[in-house]
Design a protein around this motif. Sequence first.
Motif, PDB file in Angstrom:
ATOM      1  N   ILE A 117      -6.195  -1.644  10.900  1.00 25.11           N
ATOM      2  CA  ILE A 117      -6.769  -1.004   9.736  1.00 25.11           C
ATOM      3  C   ILE A 117      -5.827  -0.293   8.594  1.00 25.11           C
ATOM      4  O   ILE A 117      -5.832  -0.749   7.632  1.00 25.11           O
ATOM      5  CB  ILE A 117      -7.729   0.191  10.029  1.00 25.11           C
ATOM      6  N   ALA A 118      -4.760   0.102   9.448  1.00 28.95           N
ATOM      7  CA  ALA A 118      -3.715   0.652   8.610  1.00 28.95           C
ATOM      8  C   ALA A 118      -3.065  -0.587   7.637  1.00 28.95           C
ATOM      9  O   ALA A 118      -2.497  -0.244   6.589  1.00 28.95           O
ATOM     10  CB  ALA A 118      -2.942   1.327   9.358  1.00 28.95           C
ATOM     11  N   VAL A 119      -2.684  -1.751   8.565  1.00 28.79           N
ATOM     12  CA  VAL A 119      -2.091  -2.744   7.800  1.00 28.79           C
ATOM     13  C   VAL A 119      -2.855  -3.112   6.671  1.00 28.79           C
ATOM     14  O   VAL A 119      -2.383  -3.539   5.485  1.00 28.79           O
ATOM     15  CB  VAL A 119      -1.634  -3.753   8.843  1.00 28.79           C
ATOM     16  N   TYR A 120      -4.178  -3.495   6.900  1.00 28.69           N
ATOM     17  CA  TYR A 120      -5.028  -3.813   5.859  1.00 28.69           C
ATOM     18  C   TYR A 120      -5.002  -2.815   4.723  1.00 28.69           C
ATOM     19  O   TYR A 120      -5.125  -3.337   3.430  1.00 28.69           O
ATOM     20  CB  TYR A 120      -6.555  -4.036   6.137  1.00 28.69           C
ATOM     21  N   GLY A 121      -4.973  -1.672   5.064  1.00 28.51           N
ATOM     22  CA  GLY A 121      -4.844  -0.462   3.968  1.00 28.51           C
ATOM     23  C   GLY A 121      -3.713  -0.759   3.039  1.00 28.51           C
ATOM     24  O   GLY A 121      -3.469  -0.591   2.093  1.00 28.51           O
ATOM     25  N   VAL A 122      -2.570  -0.827   3.961  1.00 33.32           N
ATOM     26  CA  VAL A 122      -1.146  -1.251   3.174  1.00 33.32           C
ATOM     27  C   VAL A 122      -1.432  -2.220   2.199  1.00 33.32           C
ATOM     28  O   VAL A 122      -1.045  -2.330   0.983  1.00 33.32           O
ATOM     29  CB  VAL A 122      -0.028  -1.175   4.083  1.00 33.32           C
ATOM     30  N   PHE A 123      -1.930  -3.407   2.522  1.00 29.50           N
ATOM     31  CA  PHE A 123      -2.107  -4.714   1.859  1.00 29.50           C
ATOM     32  C   PHE A 123      -3.129  -4.554   0.898  1.00 29.50           C
ATOM     33  O   PHE A 123      -3.016  -4.839  -0.409  1.00 29.50           O
ATOM     34  CB  PHE A 123      -2.211  -5.819   2.656  1.00 29.50           C
ATOM     35  N   ALA A 124      -4.210  -3.526   0.903  1.00 30.15           N
ATOM     36  CA  ALA A 124      -5.007  -3.386   0.011  1.00 30.15           C
ATOM     37  C   ALA A 124      -4.224  -2.533  -1.312  1.00 30.15           C
ATOM     38  O   ALA A 124      -4.320  -2.627  -2.459  1.00 30.15           O
ATOM     39  CB  ALA A 124      -6.115  -2.324   0.303  1.00 30.15           C
ATOM     40  N   ILE A 125      -3.424  -1.573  -0.967  1.00 35.87           N
ATOM     41  CA  ILE A 125      -2.661  -0.659  -1.907  1.00 35.87           C
ATOM     42  C   ILE A 125      -1.581  -1.792  -2.582  1.00 35.87           C
ATOM     43  O   ILE A 125      -1.681  -1.721  -3.795  1.00 35.87           O
ATOM     44  CB  ILE A 125      -2.071   0.515  -1.360  1.00 35.87           C
ATOM     45  N   SER A 126      -1.058  -2.345  -1.828  1.00 32.31           N
ATOM     46  CA  SER A 126       0.161  -3.234  -2.423  1.00 32.31           C
ATOM     47  C   SER A 126      -0.388  -4.379  -3.132  1.00 32.31           C
ATOM     48  O   SER A 126      -0.058  -4.446  -4.202  1.00 32.31           O
ATOM     49  CB  SER A 126       1.011  -3.712  -1.275  1.00 32.31           C
ATOM     50  N   ALA A 127      -1.569  -4.786  -2.836  1.00 32.79           N
ATOM     51  CA  ALA A 127      -2.146  -6.152  -3.671  1.00 32.79           C
ATOM     52  C   ALA A 127      -2.589  -5.489  -4.921  1.00 32.79           C
ATOM     53  O   ALA A 127      -2.542  -6.164  -6.039  1.00 32.79           O
ATOM     54  CB  ALA A 127      -3.311  -6.673  -2.847  1.00 32.79           C
ATOM     55  N   SER A 128      -3.477  -4.342  -4.930  1.00 27.02           N
ATOM     56  CA  SER A 128      -4.009  -3.427  -5.922  1.00 27.02           C
ATOM     57  C   SER A 128      -2.947  -3.237  -7.011  1.00 27.02           C
ATOM     58  O   SER A 128      -3.009  -3.453  -8.167  1.00 27.02           O
ATOM     59  CB  SER A 128      -4.622  -2.507  -5.380  1.00 27.02           C
ATOM     60  N   ALA A 129      -1.821  -2.718  -6.482  1.00 22.70           N
ATOM     61  CA  ALA A 129      -0.605  -2.401  -7.414  1.00 22.70           C
ATOM     62  C   ALA A 129      -0.033  -3.383  -7.976  1.00 22.70           C
ATOM     63  O   ALA A 129       0.112  -3.335  -9.193  1.00 22.70           O
ATOM     64  CB  ALA A 129       0.436  -1.468  -6.591  1.00 22.70           C
ATOM     65  N   ARG A 130       0.114  -4.422  -7.396  1.00 22.49           N
ATOM     66  CA  ARG A 130       0.841  -5.642  -7.950  1.00 22.49           C
ATOM     67  C   ARG A 130      -0.332  -6.293  -8.848  1.00 22.49           C
ATOM     68  O   ARG A 130       0.282  -6.711  -9.974  1.00 22.49           O
ATOM     69  CB  ARG A 130       0.889  -6.697  -6.584  1.00 22.49           C
ATOM     70  N   ALA A 131      -1.452  -6.623  -8.421  1.00 19.85           N
ATOM     71  CA  ALA A 131      -2.401  -7.049  -9.521  1.00 19.85           C
ATOM     72  C   ALA A 131      -2.354  -6.141 -10.801  1.00 19.85           C
ATOM     73  O   ALA A 131      -2.510  -6.702 -11.771  1.00 19.85           O
ATOM     74  CB  ALA A 131      -3.886  -7.098  -8.876  1.00 19.85           C
TER      75      ALA A 131
END
Length: 142
Positions: free
Chosen positions: A23-37
Motif C-alpha cells: 500500500i505504501a509503495v502504491y501511495g508513493v507511486f500515486a503521489i509521484s505520478a500525480s506530481a509528474r503529470a
Amino acid sequence: MKNTESSAAVKPGRTSGAGRLLIAVYGVFAISASARAGYQIATHFNDAPVAYLLSAFAAVVYIVATISLAKPGHTGAVVATTAICIELLGVLVVGSLSLFDPAAFPHATVWSMFGRGYGFVPLILPVIGLWWLYRHRQAAGE
C-alpha cells in the motif's frame, strides 16, 4: 477478557504486514505520478498531450489502487484487482508502443518503456499486487 484462541486462528489480512508495504509503495507511486503529470500538463502540455494525459491516467489508477488496497473487505479487493489489472494492461500496452513506435511517445510517461524511468517498478508492481490479492482472496471478507 480476550478470546486468544479465536484471535490466534485469524489469518492476517491483505491490509496488514507486507500488505502495508505494498500500500505504501502504491501511495508513493500515486503521489509521484500525480506530481509528474501535474507538472507536465501545467508546463508542457502542448509538447505531448497524449503522453501527459496517459501520465495523469496512470496517476488516477495508482490513487484508486492505493485507496482500494487499504480498504478492507470484498469491495476493496474487487476494486483493487480491477485497478491493478488496468495498470498492468497500461504498462504492457504503453511500454510496447513506446518501444516499437518511439515517435508515438516523444516524451516519457510513467509507463513508457515499461517504466524504465522508475526502475521498471511500474512493470513489477502490478504483478506483485495481483499476486498479493490472489494470495489473500480468502481474507477479502475481513
